[in-house]
Scaffold this motif. Structure first.
Motif, short mmCIF file in Angstrom:
data_model
loop_
_atom_site.label_atom_id
_atom_site.label_comp_id
_atom_site.label_asym_id
_atom_site.label_seq_id
_atom_site.Cartn_x
_atom_site.Cartn_y
_atom_site.Cartn_z
N GLY A 1 -16.02 -34.83 -51.39
CA GLY A 1 -16.83 -35.49 -52.41
C GLY A 1 -16.73 -36.99 -52.36
N GLN A 2 -16.99 -37.59 -53.50
CA GLN A 2 -16.94 -39.05 -53.63
C GLN A 2 -15.52 -39.51 -53.91
OE1 GLN A 2 -19.75 -40.48 -56.50
NE2 GLN A 2 -18.88 -42.52 -56.56
N ASP A 3 -14.81 -38.78 -54.79
CA ASP A 3 -13.41 -39.03 -55.12
C ASP A 3 -12.88 -37.78 -55.81
OD1 ASP A 3 -14.26 -39.18 -57.89
OD2 ASP A 3 -14.72 -41.30 -57.59
N ASP A 4 -11.64 -37.81 -56.29
CA ASP A 4 -11.03 -36.63 -56.90
C ASP A 4 -11.77 -36.16 -58.15
OD1 ASP A 4 -8.98 -34.62 -56.98
OD2 ASP A 4 -8.03 -35.73 -58.61
N SER A 5 -12.48 -37.03 -58.82
CA SER A 5 -13.21 -36.67 -60.04
C SER A 5 -14.65 -36.25 -59.77
CB SER A 5 -13.22 -37.84 -61.02
OG SER A 5 -11.91 -38.13 -61.45
N ASN A 6 -15.14 -36.48 -58.55
CA ASN A 6 -16.52 -36.16 -58.19
C ASN A 6 -16.52 -35.43 -56.85
OD1 ASN A 6 -18.24 -37.65 -60.32
ND2 ASN A 6 -16.69 -39.14 -59.68
N LEU A 7 -16.46 -34.11 -56.92
CA LEU A 7 -16.36 -33.27 -55.73
C LEU A 7 -17.65 -32.50 -55.52
CD1 LEU A 7 -12.81 -31.75 -56.35
CD2 LEU A 7 -13.40 -33.66 -54.85
#
Length: 133
Positions: A35-41
């Motif tokens: 994803g984009q980062d751990d909060s946006n998968l």
């Protein structure tokens, strides 16, 4: 599960003809996140041989701004110890395991993953970005 590895700030690419391809070898319970980062998968792919109350169950999900979406639980579990898998993310996300394929929608609409993490007993054989012709 333990965190095997994290790759961040992968060279971002644009356009719908770009793809991320992960190849890995499975030993037992594991999760792959792209994803984009751990909060946006775009995808959280969790193969549970025997974990969290599940036996031989795949759980797929996405995460947007730290909030999990609805779980998808495919009816197949084609894994065995030592199996090789391929995960390809572009317009749709596809996971291939020993010739069988699981599709998951790209709910976040990300063209390319900038974040990749692995939890559990899995060996990453390769991670690459490629242009789809």
């Amino acid at each position: 599960a333990h965190r095997t590895g994290i790759l961040k700030n992968l060279n971002p690419t644009t356009g719908s003809n770009k793809s991320n391809l992960v190849m890995a070898k499975v030993q037992t319970d594991f999760a792959l996140n792209l994803g984009q980062d751990d909060s946006n998968l775009a995808i959280h792919f969790n193969a549970r041989f025997e974990a969290l109350g599940d036996v031989k169950q795949i759980v797929c999900n996405s995460r947007s701004n730290g909030q999990w979406g609805a779980e998808v639980r495919p009816s197949i579990f084609p894994f065995q110890e030592g199996a090789e898998i391929k995960v390809r993310k572009n317009v749709k996300i596809k996971v291939k395991i020993d010739g069988q394929e699981i599709s998951f929608p790209n709910r976040l609409g990300l063209n390319s993953a900038q974040y990749f993490s692995v939890d559990g007993d899995i060996s990453i054989l390769s991670f690459k970005k490629e242009i789809i012709h």
